[in-house]
Write an enzyme that holds these catalytic residues in place. Sequence first.
Site, PDB file in Angstrom:
ATOM      1  N   PRO A 290       0.735  -1.141  -0.045  1.00 49.87           N
ATOM      2  CA  PRO A 290       0.118  -0.234   0.023  1.00 49.87           C
ATOM      3  C   PRO A 290       0.759   1.267  -0.058  1.00 49.87           C
ATOM      4  O   PRO A 290       2.118   1.301   0.574  1.00 49.87           O
ATOM      5  CB  PRO A 290      -0.818  -0.135   1.307  1.00 49.87           C
ATOM      6  N   GLY A 291       0.293   2.323  -0.539  1.00 48.61           N
ATOM      7  CA  GLY A 291       1.042   3.583  -0.557  1.00 48.61           C
ATOM      8  C   GLY A 291       0.114   4.604  -0.102  1.00 48.61           C
ATOM      9  O   GLY A 291       0.301   5.139   0.805  1.00 48.61           O
ATOM     10  N   TYR A 333      -5.803  14.113 -13.344  1.00 51.96           N
ATOM     11  CA  TYR A 333      -7.156  12.907 -13.198  1.00 51.96           C
ATOM     12  C   TYR A 333      -8.303  13.684 -12.879  1.00 51.96           C
ATOM     13  O   TYR A 333      -9.312  12.881 -12.401  1.00 51.96           O
ATOM     14  CB  TYR A 333      -6.551  12.036 -12.084  1.00 51.96           C
ATOM     15  N   CYS A 360       1.149  29.070 -15.739  1.00 49.90           N
ATOM     16  CA  CYS A 360       0.606  29.803 -16.872  1.00 49.90           C
ATOM     17  C   CYS A 360      -0.146  28.884 -17.771  1.00 49.90           C
ATOM     18  O   CYS A 360       0.509  28.262 -18.890  1.00 49.90           O
ATOM     19  CB  CYS A 360       1.727  30.400 -17.635  1.00 49.90           C
ATOM     20  N   GLU A 361      -1.398  28.457 -17.282  1.00 51.46           N
ATOM     21  CA  GLU A 361      -1.914  27.144 -17.959  1.00 51.46           C
ATOM     22  C   GLU A 361      -3.439  27.099 -17.309  1.00 51.46           C
ATOM     23  O   GLU A 361      -3.614  27.017 -16.365  1.00 51.46           O
ATOM     24  CB  GLU A 361      -1.120  25.968 -17.252  1.00 51.46           C
ATOM     25  N   TYR A 389       1.390  10.971  -3.932  1.00 51.77           N
ATOM     26  CA  TYR A 389       1.280  11.469  -5.456  1.00 51.77           C
ATOM     27  C   TYR A 389       1.100  13.030  -5.447  1.00 51.77           C
ATOM     28  O   TYR A 389       0.575  13.658  -6.374  1.00 51.77           O
ATOM     29  CB  TYR A 389       0.177  10.658  -6.220  1.00 51.77           C
TER      30      TYR A 389
HETATM   31  C1  LIG Z   1       3.173  -2.107  -8.600  1.00 53.25           C
HETATM   32  C2  LIG Z   1       2.454  -0.892  -7.436  1.00 53.25           C
HETATM   33  N1  LIG Z   1       2.316  -1.213  -6.168  1.00 53.25           N
HETATM   34  C3  LIG Z   1       1.977  -0.709  -5.235  1.00 53.25           C
HETATM   35  C4  LIG Z   1       1.262   0.774  -5.686  1.00 53.25           C
HETATM   36  C5  LIG Z   1       0.860   1.589  -4.764  1.00 53.25           C
HETATM   37  O1  LIG Z   1      -0.581   1.723  -4.911  1.00 53.25           O
HETATM   38  P1  LIG Z   1      -1.453   2.830  -3.830  1.00 53.25           P
HETATM   39  O2  LIG Z   1      -0.749   4.005  -3.657  1.00 53.25           O
HETATM   40  O3  LIG Z   1      -2.817   2.936  -4.553  1.00 53.25           O
HETATM   41  O4  LIG Z   1      -1.621   2.104  -2.388  1.00 53.25           O
HETATM   42  C6  LIG Z   1       1.269   0.917  -7.065  1.00 53.25           C
HETATM   43  C7  LIG Z   1       0.705   2.168  -7.549  1.00 53.25           C
HETATM   44  O5  LIG Z   1      -0.627   2.006  -7.992  1.00 53.25           O
HETATM   45  C8  LIG Z   1       1.721   0.122  -7.807  1.00 53.25           C
HETATM   46  O6  LIG Z   1       1.644   0.503  -9.160  1.00 53.25           O
HETATM   47  N1  LIG Z   2      -0.206   8.968  -9.576  1.00 56.01           N
HETATM   48  C1  LIG Z   2      -1.476   8.231  -9.344  1.00 56.01           C
HETATM   49  C2  LIG Z   2      -1.617   6.786  -9.080  1.00 56.01           C
HETATM   50  C3  LIG Z   2      -0.610   6.032  -9.882  1.00 56.01           C
HETATM   51  C4  LIG Z   2      -0.558   4.619  -9.177  1.00 56.01           C
HETATM   52  C5  LIG Z   2       0.828   4.234  -9.486  1.00 56.01           C
HETATM   53  N2  LIG Z   2       0.931   2.730  -9.918  1.00 56.01           N
HETATM   54  C6  LIG Z   2      -2.619   9.029  -8.581  1.00 56.01           C
HETATM   55  O1  LIG Z   2      -1.945  10.282  -7.947  1.00 56.01           O
HETATM   56  O2  LIG Z   2      -3.531   8.722  -8.219  1.00 56.01           O
END
Ligand SMILES: Cc1ncc(COP(=O)(O)O)c(C=O)c1O
Ligand SMILES: N[C@@H](CCCC[NH3+])C(=O)O
Length: 444
Positions: A290-291, A333, A360-361, A389
């Site tokens: 998870p991230g 997104y 500037c966008e 992110y």
């Molecule tokens: C391979 C992989 N693992 C883990 C993650 C972490 O995902 P999240 O930040 O949605 O938990 C991502 C991003 O989507 C990913 O591409």
């Molecule tokens: N960058 C994306 C998620 C990418 C997931 C990475 N695999 C976001 O901000 O929602």
Amino acid sequence: MKLQGTMIINDLGHLEIGGCDTVELAKDYGTPLYVIDEELFRQNCRDYYQAFTETYGAEVIYASKTLSNLAICAIVNQEGLGLDVVSGGELFTAAKAKFPMDRVYFHGNNKSVEELKMALDYKVGRIMVDNLYELGLLNAIAAEAGQKAKIMLRLSPGVEAHTHEYIKTGQIDSKFGLTLENGMALSAVKRCLELDNIELKGFHCHIGSQIFELQSYAHAAEVMMSFVRSVHQEAGYLAQELNLGGGLGIYYFRDDQPRPVKEYADIMMVALKEKAREFGLPVPKVIVEPGRSISGPSGTTLYTIGAIKDIPGIRKYVSVDGGMGDNPRPALYQSRYEACLANRITEEDAETVSIAGKCCESGDMLIWDVELPEVQAGDILAVSSTGAYNYSMSMNYNRLPRPAMVLAANNKAELIIRREDYADLIRNDVLPERLDSSVVNLAK
Ligand SMILES: Cc1ncc(COP(=O)(O)O)c(C=O)c1O
Ligand SMILES: N[C@@H](CCCC[NH3+])C(=O)O
């Protein structure tokens, strides 16, 4: 704005995070400013540790692409989690933070020779091989280094995750991983078994990000376990490890209903164990990565409000001193965020305005149509759920320096990323001598 983690409203009517008055933080550190609620970040790590590691013996690795720096890597290590890195830069950061390399998993769909060598040099726990080209390359590099690379194969399981097109990853039409359906994955396993410098530990999949539908995880676990069985039958190989990715959704905006980590763990693990029992196979060691659900809710960005343009009957644009440079997600997104005036949080909402960035966008809009008290230049705007992110996807478009980041905890704030200055922006510029601007040569 929904108050999350340690957020409270103090006696002055200001937003407080980790016991720190955000109006004071804006004064002390300047804006834009990323504020990380350390207690919430740690609590999110602990929720995962409890739900997966203590309950099921699974390993949790934090996806550092969401937010990576020395302090964050150190906290993740203290909380007993591993680390998912996707580039030499994230790997280097982990190494400099003295993160134990045996708990590092190295991802990427096009790792360079240099990155693969670096991974072997550092002796990372697992290299997540994405394709056959990488497999051959890694075998050769490992042979040269006299090592056997411990790998997992990243598979593309064809599981539909209900999320934004650009953040889906597990479907068949994807740049990531070896496709299950057309036999590409099975032939990659067979190839691994022939290679002398590759030790195959198991398989990986990741179905997407910002997922609320937990059944998608159960489905992915079943599909992966079925693959484990067919590989066992057809190649005589029994996978010891299954990495089922990350992706749990978080609260950004009023319709979002995040699911508890425990529910996610239970649904996924029950489905996996059930399949293993049905197939008469041992349950592999599970890894999750998870991230967003760890770093996302713990971040808040503070901005100072500047120019206000009212177009009567149409819209009021309220500009802040940051924007798509520090948070490109709304532009990329159409992501929605909540906000409040950190210096007047108890005041009644009085108008609907749209928050514009300073790039500037025309597309540099942070929030369309947010209700706030009557906004004035100099107010401090707080935007929540910006921990994931945001900094990691920030950029210097228009040569805007990146903001600073502080950790707020126990009534104290500590700088963990210094604000970029203008000198940082030209640090890598090279001015050839013949272009010296002090020599103006108009006449030929
Ligand atoms: C391979 C992989 N693992 C883990 C993650 C972490 O995902 P999240 O930040 O949605 O938990 C991502 C991003 O989507 C990913 O591409
Ligand atoms: N960058 C994306 C998620 C990418 C997931 C990475 N695999 C976001 O901000 O929602």
